[in-house]
Scaffold this motif. Structure first.
Motif, PDB file in Angstrom:
ATOM      1  N   LEU A  80       0.816  -1.213   0.000  1.00 16.09           N
ATOM      2  CA  LEU A  80       0.000   0.000   0.000  1.00 16.09           C
ATOM      3  C   LEU A  80       0.852   1.267   0.000  1.00 16.09           C
ATOM      4  O   LEU A  80       0.629   2.188  -0.796  1.00 16.09           O
ATOM      5  CB  LEU A  80      -0.951  -0.003   1.202  1.00 16.09           C
ATOM      6  CG  LEU A  80      -1.825   1.231   1.387  1.00 16.09           C
ATOM      7  CD1 LEU A  80      -2.777   1.382   0.207  1.00 16.09           C
ATOM      8  CD2 LEU A  80      -2.603   1.129   2.685  1.00 16.09           C
ATOM      9  N   LEU A  81       1.829   1.342   0.878  1.00 19.99           N
ATOM     10  CA  LEU A  81       2.672   2.537   0.964  1.00 19.99           C
ATOM     11  C   LEU A  81       3.501   2.720  -0.304  1.00 19.99           C
ATOM     12  O   LEU A  81       3.708   3.848  -0.768  1.00 19.99           O
ATOM     13  CB  LEU A  81       3.579   2.470   2.194  1.00 19.99           C
ATOM     14  CG  LEU A  81       2.853   2.424   3.536  1.00 19.99           C
ATOM     15  CD1 LEU A  81       3.851   2.254   4.683  1.00 19.99           C
ATOM     16  CD2 LEU A  81       2.009   3.671   3.738  1.00 19.99           C
ATOM     17  N   LEU A  82       3.960   1.624  -0.868  1.00 17.84           N
ATOM     18  CA  LEU A  82       4.725   1.699  -2.118  1.00 17.84           C
ATOM     19  C   LEU A  82       3.862   2.249  -3.242  1.00 17.84           C
ATOM     20  O   LEU A  82       4.319   3.063  -4.057  1.00 17.84           O
ATOM     21  CB  LEU A  82       5.259   0.316  -2.502  1.00 17.84           C
ATOM     22  CG  LEU A  82       6.148  -0.379  -1.470  1.00 17.84           C
ATOM     23  CD1 LEU A  82       6.482  -1.785  -1.915  1.00 17.84           C
ATOM     24  CD2 LEU A  82       7.397   0.441  -1.214  1.00 17.84           C
ATOM     25  N   ALA A  83       2.603   1.819  -3.284  1.00 16.81           N
ATOM     26  CA  ALA A  83       1.676   2.320  -4.304  1.00 16.81           C
ATOM     27  C   ALA A  83       1.426   3.812  -4.128  1.00 16.81           C
ATOM     28  O   ALA A  83       1.393   4.566  -5.112  1.00 16.81           O
ATOM     29  CB  ALA A  83       0.364   1.538  -4.247  1.00 16.81           C
ATOM     30  N   ILE A  84       1.276   4.253  -2.889  1.00 16.81           N
ATOM     31  CA  ILE A  84       1.047   5.681  -2.625  1.00 16.81           C
ATOM     32  C   ILE A  84       2.250   6.502  -3.070  1.00 16.81           C
ATOM     33  O   ILE A  84       2.097   7.527  -3.756  1.00 16.81           O
ATOM     34  CB  ILE A  84       0.727   5.911  -1.130  1.00 16.81           C
ATOM     35  CG1 ILE A  84      -0.645   5.322  -0.786  1.00 16.81           C
ATOM     36  CG2 ILE A  84       0.802   7.394  -0.776  1.00 16.81           C
ATOM     37  CD1 ILE A  84      -0.932   5.255   0.708  1.00 16.81           C
ATOM     38  N   VAL A  85       3.452   6.060  -2.724  1.00 22.16           N
ATOM     39  CA  VAL A  85       4.660   6.802  -3.116  1.00 22.16           C
ATOM     40  C   VAL A  85       4.821   6.784  -4.639  1.00 22.16           C
ATOM     41  O   VAL A  85       5.235   7.788  -5.239  1.00 22.16           O
ATOM     42  CB  VAL A  85       5.912   6.242  -2.398  1.00 22.16           C
ATOM     43  CG1 VAL A  85       7.180   6.907  -2.908  1.00 22.16           C
ATOM     44  CG2 VAL A  85       5.790   6.435  -0.890  1.00 22.16           C
ATOM     45  N   LEU A 118       2.386   6.805  -6.837  1.00 17.17           N
ATOM     46  CA  LEU A 118       1.463   7.814  -7.364  1.00 17.17           C
ATOM     47  C   LEU A 118       1.962   9.234  -7.097  1.00 17.17           C
ATOM     48  O   LEU A 118       1.796  10.124  -7.940  1.00 17.17           O
ATOM     49  CB  LEU A 118       0.075   7.623  -6.787  1.00 17.17           C
ATOM     50  CG  LEU A 118      -0.695   6.429  -7.354  1.00 17.17           C
ATOM     51  CD1 LEU A 118      -2.064   6.309  -6.680  1.00 17.17           C
ATOM     52  CD2 LEU A 118      -0.845   6.544  -8.857  1.00 17.17           C
ATOM     53  N   ILE A 119       2.572   9.449  -5.954  1.00 18.66           N
ATOM     54  CA  ILE A 119       3.165  10.764  -5.675  1.00 18.66           C
ATOM     55  C   ILE A 119       4.256  11.056  -6.706  1.00 18.66           C
ATOM     56  O   ILE A 119       4.368  12.175  -7.228  1.00 18.66           O
ATOM     57  CB  ILE A 119       3.702  10.841  -4.230  1.00 18.66           C
ATOM     58  CG1 ILE A 119       2.548  10.772  -3.231  1.00 18.66           C
ATOM     59  CG2 ILE A 119       4.527  12.118  -4.022  1.00 18.66           C
ATOM     60  CD1 ILE A 119       2.988  10.589  -1.785  1.00 18.66           C
ATOM     61  N   GLY A 120       5.047  10.037  -7.017  1.00 13.34           N
ATOM     62  CA  GLY A 120       6.080  10.193  -8.043  1.00 13.34           C
ATOM     63  C   GLY A 120       5.478  10.508  -9.403  1.00 13.34           C
ATOM     64  O   GLY A 120       6.002  11.345 -10.150  1.00 13.34           O
ATOM     65  N   LEU A 146       6.030  13.881 -11.756  1.00 11.89           N
ATOM     66  CA  LEU A 146       6.376  13.913 -13.177  1.00 11.89           C
ATOM     67  C   LEU A 146       5.421  14.807 -13.963  1.00 11.89           C
ATOM     68  O   LEU A 146       5.854  15.573 -14.843  1.00 11.89           O
ATOM     69  CB  LEU A 146       6.363  12.502 -13.764  1.00 11.89           C
ATOM     70  CG  LEU A 146       7.440  11.542 -13.285  1.00 11.89           C
ATOM     71  CD1 LEU A 146       7.260  10.176 -13.943  1.00 11.89           C
ATOM     72  CD2 LEU A 146       8.832  12.089 -13.546  1.00 11.89           C
ATOM     73  N   VAL A 147       4.135  14.711 -13.662  1.00 12.25           N
ATOM     74  CA  VAL A 147       3.148  15.565 -14.329  1.00 12.25           C
ATOM     75  C   VAL A 147       3.425  17.035 -14.016  1.00 12.25           C
ATOM     76  O   VAL A 147       3.380  17.897 -14.906  1.00 12.25           O
ATOM     77  CB  VAL A 147       1.712  15.169 -13.927  1.00 12.25           C
ATOM     78  CG1 VAL A 147       0.698  16.193 -14.405  1.00 12.25           C
ATOM     79  CG2 VAL A 147       1.367  13.788 -14.472  1.00 12.25           C
ATOM     80  N   ALA A 193      12.159   5.887   2.142  1.00  8.32           N
ATOM     81  CA  ALA A 193      13.267   6.246   1.256  1.00  8.32           C
ATOM     82  C   ALA A 193      12.737   6.806  -0.060  1.00  8.32           C
ATOM     83  O   ALA A 193      13.313   7.754  -0.621  1.00  8.32           O
ATOM     84  CB  ALA A 193      14.153   5.028   1.005  1.00  8.32           C
ATOM     85  N   GLY A 194      11.637   6.251  -0.540  1.00  7.01           N
ATOM     86  CA  GLY A 194      11.029   6.766  -1.768  1.00  7.01           C
ATOM     87  C   GLY A 194      10.597   8.212  -1.623  1.00  7.01           C
ATOM     88  O   GLY A 194      10.778   9.028  -2.535  1.00  7.01           O
ATOM     89  N   LEU A 195      10.030   8.543  -0.482  1.00  6.01           N
ATOM     90  CA  LEU A 195       9.629   9.935  -0.237  1.00  6.01           C
ATOM     91  C   LEU A 195      10.850  10.854  -0.176  1.00  6.01           C
ATOM     92  O   LEU A 195      10.814  11.971  -0.701  1.00  6.01           O
ATOM     93  CB  LEU A 195       8.817  10.041   1.052  1.00  6.01           C
ATOM     94  CG  LEU A 195       7.408   9.462   0.994  1.00  6.01           C
ATOM     95  CD1 LEU A 195       6.770   9.486   2.389  1.00  6.01           C
ATOM     96  CD2 LEU A 195       6.540  10.218  -0.014  1.00  6.01           C
TER      97      LEU A 195
END
Length: 156
Positions: free
Chosen positions: A10-15, A17-19, A23-24, A86-88
């Motif tokens: 879940l957290l990986l999916a959220i990060v 989408l933030i990524g 990009l957008v 780390a992704g954030l």
């Protein structure tokens, strides 16, 4: 063999989408710079200020697959919270990189260094997690248990 449940990623999916949102946002800023500096498609040169914005966007796009691979493998095989955190940090670094690069070439360096170090951290988590998974799956060696056993059985 274990199944992955949606809460495991879940957290990986959220990060992720933030990524994607990042990009957008960078693409919109690049389009705005194209209009501001009157750079007509398909040109990508002609004004140094535009070229810095364009390169910041392109470099971010170039690194995005590496970011996704390392974050997801680290999250699935090492620890979801550590990888998402780390992704954030990586995305924050890319934001600093983009905003710094739009001001000056040297301005990109702090964000580039932060995001680069974070990629290496996620790569390290991925290697440790995958190594543990391979040892468990093919050699029935539980590295976590062995390390904990070594730690708690030390004589002081």
């Amino acid at each position: 063999m274990s199944l992955i449940h949606t809460e495991d990623v879940l957290l990986l999916a959220i990060v992720t989408l933030i990524g994607g949102y990042q990009l957008v946002s960078f693409a919109k800023l690049t389009g705005a710079a194209r209009r501001k500096f009157k750079i007509v498609y398909p040109a990508v040169t002609g004004n140094p200020d535009f070229e810095r914005v364009y390169r910041a966007q392109q470099n971010t796009l170039e690194f995005f697959p590496i970011f996704l691979c390392t974050m997801w493998v680290a999250g699935v095989y090492f620890h979801q919270i550590a990888a998402a955190g780390a992704g954030l940090v990586y995305l924050y670094g890319r934001n600093k990189y983009f905003s710094g690069y739009t001001v000056s070439v040297e301005g990109r360096l702090p964000g580039f260094r932060l995001s680069g170090k974070t990629l290496y951290a996620m790569l390290g988590m991925s290697v440790v997690g995958l190594t543990h998974a391979v040892l468990m799956e093919y050699l029935n060696i539980n590295l976590k248990v062995k390390l904990l056993h070594m730690y708690y059985n030390k004589k002081y």
